[in-house]
Design an enzyme around this catalytic site. Structure first.
Site, PDB file in Angstrom:
ATOM      1  N   THR A  39       0.842  -1.209   0.000  1.00 55.24           N
ATOM      2  CA  THR A  39       0.000   0.000   0.000  1.00 55.24           C
ATOM      3  C   THR A  39       0.873   1.254   0.000  1.00 55.24           C
ATOM      4  O   THR A  39       0.469   2.290  -0.522  1.00 55.24           O
ATOM      5  CB  THR A  39      -0.953   0.041   1.215  1.00 55.24           C
ATOM      6  OG1 THR A  39      -0.188  -0.092   2.418  1.00 55.24           O
ATOM      7  CG2 THR A  39      -1.985  -1.065   1.146  1.00 55.24           C
ATOM      8  N   ARG A  59      -8.811  -5.890   2.383  1.00 56.23           N
ATOM      9  CA  ARG A  59      -9.893  -5.909   3.359  1.00 56.23           C
ATOM     10  C   ARG A  59     -10.194  -4.587   4.064  1.00 56.23           C
ATOM     11  O   ARG A  59     -11.094  -4.523   4.869  1.00 56.23           O
ATOM     12  CB  ARG A  59      -9.608  -7.006   4.412  1.00 56.23           C
ATOM     13  CG  ARG A  59      -9.784  -8.396   3.835  1.00 56.23           C
ATOM     14  CD  ARG A  59      -9.518  -9.510   4.810  1.00 56.23           C
ATOM     15  NE  ARG A  59     -10.016 -10.761   4.281  1.00 56.23           N
ATOM     16  CZ  ARG A  59      -9.409 -11.486   3.362  1.00 56.23           C
ATOM     17  NH1 ARG A  59      -8.254 -11.086   2.881  1.00 56.23           N
ATOM     18  NH2 ARG A  59      -9.936 -12.607   2.908  1.00 56.23           N
ATOM     19  N   HIS A 111       1.028 -16.768  -2.714  1.00 56.25           N
ATOM     20  CA  HIS A 111      -0.261 -16.663  -3.409  1.00 56.25           C
ATOM     21  C   HIS A 111      -0.091 -16.455  -4.913  1.00 56.25           C
ATOM     22  O   HIS A 111      -1.028 -16.053  -5.598  1.00 56.25           O
ATOM     23  CB  HIS A 111      -1.099 -15.533  -2.807  1.00 56.25           C
ATOM     24  CG  HIS A 111      -1.647 -15.866  -1.452  1.00 56.25           C
ATOM     25  ND1 HIS A 111      -2.069 -14.916  -0.549  1.00 56.25           N
ATOM     26  CD2 HIS A 111      -1.818 -17.056  -0.830  1.00 56.25           C
ATOM     27  CE1 HIS A 111      -2.481 -15.511   0.560  1.00 56.25           C
ATOM     28  NE2 HIS A 111      -2.336 -16.805   0.415  1.00 56.25           N
ATOM     29  N   CYS A 148      -1.945 -21.680 -19.592  1.00 58.20           N
ATOM     30  CA  CYS A 148      -3.006 -22.524 -20.147  1.00 58.20           C
ATOM     31  C   CYS A 148      -3.165 -23.760 -19.266  1.00 58.20           C
ATOM     32  O   CYS A 148      -2.187 -24.454 -18.976  1.00 58.20           O
ATOM     33  CB  CYS A 148      -2.661 -22.941 -21.576  1.00 58.20           C
ATOM     34  SG  CYS A 148      -3.789 -24.195 -22.224  1.00 58.20           S
ATOM     35  N   CYS A 199      -2.252 -27.141 -21.895  1.00 56.86           N
ATOM     36  CA  CYS A 199      -0.909 -27.430 -22.420  1.00 56.86           C
ATOM     37  C   CYS A 199       0.209 -26.815 -21.592  1.00 56.86           C
ATOM     38  O   CYS A 199       1.379 -27.135 -21.795  1.00 56.86           O
ATOM     39  CB  CYS A 199      -0.790 -26.988 -23.874  1.00 56.86           C
ATOM     40  SG  CYS A 199      -0.709 -25.191 -24.108  1.00 56.86           S
ATOM     41  N   CYS A 254      -6.616 -20.641 -24.904  1.00 52.42           N
ATOM     42  CA  CYS A 254      -5.270 -20.825 -25.457  1.00 52.42           C
ATOM     43  C   CYS A 254      -5.304 -20.985 -26.976  1.00 52.42           C
ATOM     44  O   CYS A 254      -6.141 -21.705 -27.513  1.00 52.42           O
ATOM     45  CB  CYS A 254      -4.609 -22.036 -24.807  1.00 52.42           C
ATOM     46  SG  CYS A 254      -2.901 -22.317 -25.350  1.00 52.42           S
ATOM     47  N   SER A 266      -2.230  -8.949   8.572  1.00 59.01           N
ATOM     48  CA  SER A 266      -2.987  -9.154   9.814  1.00 59.01           C
ATOM     49  C   SER A 266      -2.870 -10.594  10.311  1.00 59.01           C
ATOM     50  O   SER A 266      -3.351 -10.914  11.395  1.00 59.01           O
ATOM     51  CB  SER A 266      -4.466  -8.818   9.578  1.00 59.01           C
ATOM     52  OG  SER A 266      -5.000  -9.684   8.592  1.00 59.01           O
ATOM     53  N   ILE A 296       5.615   0.914   7.504  1.00 56.69           N
ATOM     54  CA  ILE A 296       6.698  -0.063   7.360  1.00 56.69           C
ATOM     55  C   ILE A 296       7.963   0.608   6.829  1.00 56.69           C
ATOM     56  O   ILE A 296       9.054   0.440   7.383  1.00 56.69           O
ATOM     57  CB  ILE A 296       6.260  -1.216   6.434  1.00 56.69           C
ATOM     58  CG1 ILE A 296       5.137  -2.012   7.100  1.00 56.69           C
ATOM     59  CG2 ILE A 296       7.429  -2.130   6.092  1.00 56.69           C
ATOM     60  CD1 ILE A 296       4.360  -2.886   6.156  1.00 56.69           C
TER      61      ILE A 296
END
Length: 252
Positions: free
Chosen positions: A28, A36, A117, A125, A128, A150, A201, A243
């Site tokens: 951010t 959130r 993540h 694809c 393939c 694809c 968090s 931070i």
């Protein structure tokens, strides 16, 4: 100097194997929305829009939302990212495990980054395995009707050759969600002599469980503007501030 801040600075100065856990709060400060908060991504649309089910049912709408809200090719790393890179180059930070999909740690020069993540830099694809850069997907969106299918393979079922962004969606499992991937992460955490938590968090599983696997007596330093479930545990030091600013002061 605040005694809590001084203690954190001394812990980081003494540490030789810091593992860093990062979330949206570090990005951010580079102008990227979190998920959130009141101005976050989920305030614009329900979480379901970032689910595997929604992707398969509404690929065009999914891509439109993802490109507008999750893809930030022009974002620039901030001082928080840069200091982590410096500490990695000095041999202090050993691994960064991030929830973020923006690639800013790597843009800043960090090498040992686990994108838990996934990433928005590429899409793959499902049939393939051909990898598309997201810039190419943006171009396809502008020039093709079924851009999400694809062009390099054929199957009887069109949905099997959908090109999916390489992010972990709800109902999805990324490469680090395997037993082997999870064990590699836990191995890094178990070896750490300090855990530095930045801008998360620690409420989204399984990422939120990682601090539980640190060695006995290993301190956790949390720099985050909100509360976390670990704030009041023994050996936890909490700084609720920016931070970038905090790490800059610690790096003097």
């Amino acid at each position: 100097m605040d005694s809590n801040f001084e203690k954190c600075t001394n812990l980081i100065a003494a540490a030789k194997n810091i593992v860093v856990l990062t979330g949206a709060g570090i990005s951010t400060e580079s102008g990227i929305k979190d998920f959130r908060s009141k101005t976050g991504v989920y305030h614009l649309a329900p979480e379901y829009i970032l689910s595997l089910d929604y992707f398969f049912q509404h690929p065009k709408e999914f891509y439109q939302f993802a490109i507008e809200n999750l893809y930030h090719p022009d974002a620039i790393p901030n001082s928080g990212h840069e200091i982590l890179t410096r500490w990695e180059e000095a041999g202090k930070v050993k691994h960064i495990i991030t929830q973020n999909i923006d690639g800013l740690h790597q843009k800043a020069g960090s090498k040992n980054v686990i994108e838990f993540h996934g990433t928005m830099k590429t899409a793959t694809c499902l049939n393939c395995g051909k990898i598309y850069l997201t810039e190419e997907m943006v171009y396809r969106m502008q020039t093709m009707e079924n851009f999400y299918t694809c062009s390099h393979c054929n199957t009887k079922r069109e949905k099997e050759q959908y090109i999916k962004p390489d992010v972990v969606l709800f109902g999805d499992a990324g490469e680090w969600f395997s037993v082997e991937g999870f064990n590699r992460i836990l191995h890094h955490i178990e070896k750490a002599d300090c855990l530095l938590v930045l801008g998360t968090s620690l409420k989204v599983t399984p990422f939120s469980t990682f601090p539980q696997y640190r060695g006995r007596g290993v301190p956790i330093i949390i720099i985050n503007k909100g509360d976390t479930p670990y704030d009041h545990q023994e050996g936890t030091y909490v700084i609720q501030d920016s931070i970038g600013k905090t790490l800059l002061e610690m790096d003097k």
